[in-house]
Write a protein that holds these residues in place. Structure first.
Motif, PDB file in Angstrom:
ATOM      1  N   ASN A 102      -9.023  -4.586   9.102  1.00  0.00           N
ATOM      2  CA  ASN A 102      -9.641  -3.350   9.647  1.00  0.00           C
ATOM      3  C   ASN A 102     -11.067  -3.362   9.249  1.00  0.00           C
ATOM      4  O   ASN A 102     -11.763  -2.665   8.638  1.00  0.00           O
ATOM      5  N   ARG A 105     -13.763  -0.386   9.981  1.00  0.00           N
ATOM      6  CA  ARG A 105     -13.974   0.623   8.874  1.00  0.00           C
ATOM      7  C   ARG A 105     -14.751   0.086   7.792  1.00  0.00           C
ATOM      8  O   ARG A 105     -15.757   0.542   7.186  1.00  0.00           O
ATOM      9  N   TYR A 261     -21.044   2.677  13.408  1.00  0.00           N
ATOM     10  CA  TYR A 261     -19.743   2.020  14.291  1.00  0.00           C
ATOM     11  C   TYR A 261     -20.019   1.421  15.526  1.00  0.00           C
ATOM     12  O   TYR A 261     -19.493   0.464  15.570  1.00  0.00           O
ATOM     13  N   ALA A 278       0.100  -6.146  13.869  1.00  0.00           N
ATOM     14  CA  ALA A 278      -0.498  -5.352  12.796  1.00  0.00           C
ATOM     15  C   ALA A 278       0.462  -4.599  11.885  1.00  0.00           C
ATOM     16  O   ALA A 278       1.444  -4.066  12.458  1.00  0.00           O
ATOM     17  N   HIS A 279       0.491  -4.958  10.934  1.00  0.00           N
ATOM     18  CA  HIS A 279       1.428  -4.260   9.678  1.00  0.00           C
ATOM     19  C   HIS A 279       2.661  -3.673  10.303  1.00  0.00           C
ATOM     20  O   HIS A 279       3.029  -2.293  10.206  1.00  0.00           O
ATOM     21  N   PHE A 385       2.021  11.987  -0.255  1.00  0.00           N
ATOM     22  CA  PHE A 385       2.263  12.581   1.088  1.00  0.00           C
ATOM     23  C   PHE A 385       3.593  13.366   0.978  1.00  0.00           C
ATOM     24  O   PHE A 385       3.638  14.405   1.522  1.00  0.00           O
ATOM     25  N   LEU A 499      -5.940  10.735   2.890  1.00  0.00           N
ATOM     26  CA  LEU A 499      -5.358   9.705   2.075  1.00  0.00           C
ATOM     27  C   LEU A 499      -4.863   8.607   2.778  1.00  0.00           C
ATOM     28  O   LEU A 499      -4.335   8.852   3.905  1.00  0.00           O
ATOM     29  N   GLU A 500      -5.453   7.337   2.805  1.00  0.00           N
ATOM     30  CA  GLU A 500      -5.028   6.171   3.373  1.00  0.00           C
ATOM     31  C   GLU A 500      -3.836   5.782   3.091  1.00  0.00           C
ATOM     32  O   GLU A 500      -3.549   5.841   1.727  1.00  0.00           O
ATOM     33  N   MET A 501      -2.856   5.401   3.903  1.00  0.00           N
ATOM     34  CA  MET A 501      -1.526   4.999   3.645  1.00  0.00           C
ATOM     35  C   MET A 501      -1.621   3.447   3.728  1.00  0.00           C
ATOM     36  O   MET A 501      -1.451   2.780   4.889  1.00  0.00           O
TER      37      MET A 501
ATOM     38  N   LEU B  31     -13.838   7.194   8.374  1.00  0.00           N
ATOM     39  CA  LEU B  31     -12.849   6.191   8.584  1.00  0.00           C
ATOM     40  C   LEU B  31     -12.599   5.874  10.104  1.00  0.00           C
ATOM     41  O   LEU B  31     -11.752   4.953  10.354  1.00  0.00           O
ATOM     42  N   GLY B  32     -13.596   6.376  11.032  1.00  0.00           N
ATOM     43  CA  GLY B  32     -13.716   5.815  12.339  1.00  0.00           C
ATOM     44  C   GLY B  32     -12.946   6.862  13.343  1.00  0.00           C
ATOM     45  O   GLY B  32     -12.773   6.448  14.535  1.00  0.00           O
ATOM     46  N   ALA B  52       0.935  12.529   9.041  1.00  0.00           N
ATOM     47  CA  ALA B  52       0.306  11.066   9.007  1.00  0.00           C
ATOM     48  C   ALA B  52      -0.007  10.815  10.576  1.00  0.00           C
ATOM     49  O   ALA B  52       0.666  10.964  11.272  1.00  0.00           O
ATOM     50  N   GLU B  54      -2.073   7.962  12.984  1.00  0.00           N
ATOM     51  CA  GLU B  54      -2.542   6.576  12.887  1.00  0.00           C
ATOM     52  C   GLU B  54      -3.689   6.240  14.156  1.00  0.00           C
ATOM     53  O   GLU B  54      -3.523   7.001  15.196  1.00  0.00           O
ATOM     54  N   GLN B  56      -6.790   3.200  15.336  1.00  0.00           N
ATOM     55  CA  GLN B  56      -7.470   1.874  14.951  1.00  0.00           C
ATOM     56  C   GLN B  56      -6.968   1.135  13.683  1.00  0.00           C
ATOM     57  O   GLN B  56      -7.467   0.761  12.753  1.00  0.00           O
ATOM     58  N   ASN B  57      -5.680   0.916  13.929  1.00  0.00           N
ATOM     59  CA  ASN B  57      -4.941  -0.357  12.912  1.00  0.00           C
ATOM     60  C   ASN B  57      -4.818   0.447  11.576  1.00  0.00           C
ATOM     61  O   ASN B  57      -4.821  -0.528  10.850  1.00  0.00           O
ATOM     62  N   GLN B  58      -4.996   1.779  11.476  1.00  0.00           N
ATOM     63  CA  GLN B  58      -4.667   2.344  10.213  1.00  0.00           C
ATOM     64  C   GLN B  58      -3.833   3.626  10.164  1.00  0.00           C
ATOM     65  O   GLN B  58      -3.942   4.364  11.281  1.00  0.00           O
ATOM     66  N   CYS B  59      -3.270   4.029   8.859  1.00  0.00           N
ATOM     67  CA  CYS B  59      -2.528   4.965   8.887  1.00  0.00           C
ATOM     68  C   CYS B  59      -3.079   6.156   7.609  1.00  0.00           C
ATOM     69  O   CYS B  59      -3.406   5.693   6.768  1.00  0.00           O
ATOM     70  N   VAL B  60      -3.262   7.069   8.022  1.00  0.00           N
ATOM     71  CA  VAL B  60      -3.974   8.107   7.313  1.00  0.00           C
ATOM     72  C   VAL B  60      -2.985   9.666   7.198  1.00  0.00           C
ATOM     73  O   VAL B  60      -2.751  10.009   8.196  1.00  0.00           O
ATOM     74  N   SER B  61      -3.220  10.109   5.934  1.00  0.00           N
ATOM     75  CA  SER B  61      -2.490  11.383   5.917  1.00  0.00           C
ATOM     76  C   SER B  61      -3.496  12.580   5.643  1.00  0.00           C
ATOM     77  O   SER B  61      -4.429  12.140   4.773  1.00  0.00           O
TER      78      SER B  61
END
Lengths: 743, 83
Positions: A102, A105, A261, A278-279, A385, A499-501, B31-32, B52, B54, B56-61
């Motif tokens: 990532n 970011r 950005y 991706a994951h 969460f 919170l990033e997971m 975080l974008g 939660a 998603e 830009q390739n990320q997961c955020v709650s």
């Protein structure tokens, strides 16, 4: 003349980028942990050897996404980088660690760091995962687009690229590799100039540009307190600067992110391939782990595992520690046979004092093992969460769950464990309510009271219900306390719960072990010394004055009473005592006398006298002086009340809650004087009052010591006063109510 | 245009505007999450909050109350058409 300090290099990066793993890989075990002055954020630094074998100090700063600091931890980063922390110089270079998967970011933060004008190295970590995802990264191209600073591809977990990072740090220090700054839209430098010149006009001490940027960009800048000037004036100047940005068509609060950005997108264009897969593993795992039913069940199962480990598994090594110290006392005790004061100081004071904090180590190590596992694997964010809703209404957050749960085993590791909570407000509230969770040290008190006094009168089932009630009462008090505290008392701004997971990963065993060791070492070094001191002080208060005349008087009284009870003459009893003494071996009469003398010593000790003096305070709860002294003497640790009661009831200090003699001695005891003379002391209302008192009171020096270390002495003092007041009120209420309804 | 918090699970949206006046909005920006960004609501916690997302390739709650200020335009995904 002392040598010049080694260069200082700061390690900065987003959370979940493997920063700790990289730090451990770079410094090995040459680390030390301290505190930043004035704040309770842990300061970790270590020694790093460069390829030319010179040494630098590497400072591991808390993880953050942006220099717009929201939490205390994040504030430390900007303060350190701007040289505003006393005792920490402005770093000579920054290593910015970024997650390969990532980069957009992660490089946003790097782009912000470029504004500081400090030489920079960028480490693109987790290269192994990038490869698995089919990402290709052209580091040379990124490096040249960022002004030629070193950009290293690494995988700290696998030890890949560590040598190159060392070399890059050397390069950065030698060649002062500055990252190219963002080419701002003209409105931003213009706005900064407006603010700078305005402050000059108003005779406000000047600040460097990166800090002025924060004042303009951040909606509620944490560094406002750094501006020494009339806040209304400052506000007007900042507003004027923002107006300049607004005129150019930008939102002043969004312009920074927007432009950074945009720039990073250009830097990465063509240098990073699109990721194919991706994951996906993480997404598949989340389907189970965050499933409405399955995920919740798995959560409670894992928490049950953590709790069982802290509660029962830790009991095994704790038993070894206790046995070890008992053996030590038995071994050392005969050395001082002719110096009773020294003997008691060494055994009851010093050895007991060391044992009293070492006994917490197994629980601390086990809890931190699990915390490291939960954090390192990425599951903690998921747990938060799942649980957040349950806690957010009263000002806590999802991460409060684990420390609160382990609080039922012991408050000490739990309070230390709140470090995982980023929001300072929720963290303080969690620390404050943890001691209300009914810890394992309260269990012997409940067990003694319930089995000795309640079960014979109200039966097993009701006795068990009282036990359950004791476990619930703390929680019932704790939740409103947290609500009130976060709503009305804590002035700090609540931190947004964003919170990033992170991607799931296997924590590196070395990082887990290192975190356990660190927390254990820190506890022993900081809280351990306070607990030791408290134990010695309470020992002294219980021991002195210890005059010969006390023993003599008690002996006379004992002999007279024993003679009367057994229809013997006094001289016969004295003969029996002396005769047995010559023969040696076990002597019931001498032991009984010994226990009576011990009881008399406590009664005449400073703490005993103080207990008698303050007993009127506890009289509304039905406590006599023995209970009062027991309460006071149990300050180092709650369970001590059992052995103190054993001594005051002349049964010696080796009793436990299952001791029949203690139970019957307490059941038989009556008031000597006063309005209740002749009536039993331990009536049901008094027993319930004692339990209620112990459920809520703050009688644990170790907890207060840990709280002092984690949150400052003011919080520890507030906790002590609050809990003691509540405990007293609850005890009085139980006693009065119980008496009124005729229990 | 509707708040991000009102998306249903699996629904995607494109960010139209963020008020950017609260620290929370700035955190999301960092975080974008900015105008033009595609965002998908992937999950709602068992107790109904937080959510939660998603992007830009990320997961955020984040909590629903915090997601309220993010205005999105619901995107009709290609999958829906092909189904």
């Amino acid at each position: 003349m002392s040598a010049a300090p080694p260069p200082l290099v700061a390690l900065v990066g987003n959370p979940n980028t493997g920063k700790t793993t990289l730090f451990n890989a770079l410094t090995g075990l040459r680390q030390r942990v301290g505190n930043y002055p004035g704040v309770t954020v842990a300061k970790k630094s270590g020694v790093l050897s460069l390829p030319d074998s010179s040494r630098v100090e590497l400072l591991d700063l808390p993880g953050l996404y942006s220099l717009a600091a929201a939490s205390l931890d994040e504030r430390v980063v900007i303060d350190t980088l701007c040289g505003h922390l006393s005792g920490t110089a402005v770093p000579d270079a920054i290593v910015c660690i970024a997650d390969c998967t990532n980069l957009l970011r992660n490089l946003f933060l790097a782009s912000q760091l470029a504004e500081l004008g400090i030489p920079l190295v960028i480490v693109l970590n987790q290269a192994d995962i990038a490869r698995k995802q089919g990402l290709s990264i052209d580091t040379a191209q990124i490096s040249s687009r960022l002004g030629g600073i070193p950009v290293i591809l690494a995988s700290a977990w696998h030890g890949e690229g560590i040598l190159q990072v060392r070399a890059a740090i050397q390069t950065a220090l030698e060649r002062k590799t500055l990252m190219a700054r963002l080419d701002w839209h003209e409105c931003v430098p213009a706005a900064i100039t407006i603010l700078r010149e305005g402050m000059q006009r108003e005779n406000i001490a000047p600040l460097p540009d990166p800090e002025l940027q924060r004042l303009v960009f951040d909606a509620a800048s944490p560094i406002l307190d750094r501006v020494h000037g009339d806040s209304a004036v400052v506000e007007r100047l900042v507003k004027a600067a923002r107006e300049r940005i607004r005129q150019a068509g930008f939102n002043p609060f969004a312009v920074e992110a927007l432009l950074h950005y945009e720039r990073i997108k250009k830097v990465l264009a063509g240098a990073v391939s699109e990721s194919a897969n991706a994951h996906t593993l993480t997404q598949r795992l989340d389907k189970f782990l965050l499933h409405r039913v399955l995920g919740t069940l798995l959560f409670f199962a894992s928490m049950a595992g953590v709790f069982a480990s802290v509660f029962w598994l830790a009991a095994i090594p704790q038993g070894w520690i206790e046995d070890g110290f008992s053996w030590l006392i038995e071994t050392v005790s005969p050395w001082f046979e002719n110096q009773p004061m020294l003997q008691s100081l060494v055994t009851d004071g010093i050895i007991n004092g060391v044992g009293s904090f070492l006994v917490f180590l197994p629980q601390i190590l086990i809890l931190f093992f699990f915390l490291a596992l939960l954090e390192g694997s990425g599951y903690m964010a998921r747990a938060a969460f799942l649980m957040d809703k349950l806690f957010s209404w009263c000002g806590l957050n999802g991460k409060s769950f684990v420390p609160m749960l382990s609080g039922y085993a012991c408050a000490i590791p739990s309070i230390m464990g709140t470090r995982t909570i980023e929001d300072p407000k929720a963290r303080l509230a969690t620390i404050f309510i943890i001691p209300f969770m009914s810890c394992s040290a309260r269990l012997p008190v409940y067990a003694l009271m319930i089995t000795a006094f309640l079960v014979p009168q109200i039966g097993e089932i009701k006795g068990a219900l009282v036990m359950v009630a004791m476990y619930l009462v703390g929680l019932v008090v704790a939740i409103p306390t947290a609500w009130f505290l976060t709503r009305f008392i804590l002035k700090t701004r609540a931190q947004p719960f964003v919170l990033e997971m992170p991607r799931y990963q296997i924590p590196k065993p070395r990082d887990v072990l290192w975190q356990m060791w660190e927390s254990g070492f820190e506890f022993v070094k900081r809280a351990g010394t306070i607990i030791f001191a408290i134990t010695i002080i309470v020992w002294a208060l219980l021991y002195f004055p210890h005059g010969e005349e006390i023993a003599e008087a008690e002996k006379t009284a004992f002999v007279a009473e024993y003679a009367k009870e057994n229809n013997l003459s006094s001289s016969a009893v004295l003969d029996a005592l002396d005769a047995e003494k010559i023969e040696g071996g076990d002597n019931p009469i001498a032991t009984a006398l010994d226990h009576h003398v011990q009881g008399a010593y406590i009664e005449q000790s400073y703490l005993g006298r103080f207990g008698k003096f303050v007993q009127p305070v506890f009289a509304p709860a039905g406590f006599d002086w023995k209970i009062t002294v027991g309460v006071l003497a149990s300050f180092p640790a709650r369970e001590v009340i059992i052995s103190t009661l054993g001594i005051t009831y002349s049964l010696g200090g080796d009793v436990d809650e299952d001791n029949e003699d203690l139970r019957s001695a307490m059941a038989k005891s009556t008031w000597n004087s006063g309005p209740h003379a002749g009536q039993p002391i331990f009536t049901i209302p008094v027993v319930i009052a004692i339990m209620a008192f112990f459920a809520l009171c703050s009688q644990c020096g170790a907890t207060l010591a840990t709280m002092t270390k984690e949150a400052g002495w003011r919080w520890a003092a507030a906790s002590f006063i609050y809990m003691t007041t509540l405990a007293w009120l609850a005890a009085v209420a139980c006693y009065k109510f119980g008496t009124a309804i005729g229990l | 245009m509707r708040p991000l918090s009102s998306l249903t699970v699996g629904q995607q949206g494109q960010v139209v505007q963020l008020n950017a006046t609260r620290p929370i909005d700035q955190r999301l920006l960092a975080l974008g999450l900015m105008p033009g960004m595609r965002v998908k609501l992937v999950r709602i916690a068992p107790l109904g909050d937080p959510i939660a997302i998603e992007f830009q390739n990320q997961c955020v709650s984040l909590r629903k109350a915090e997601a309220e200020a993010v205005q999105v335009e619901v995107l009709v995904t290609r999958e829906v058409f092909s189904a």
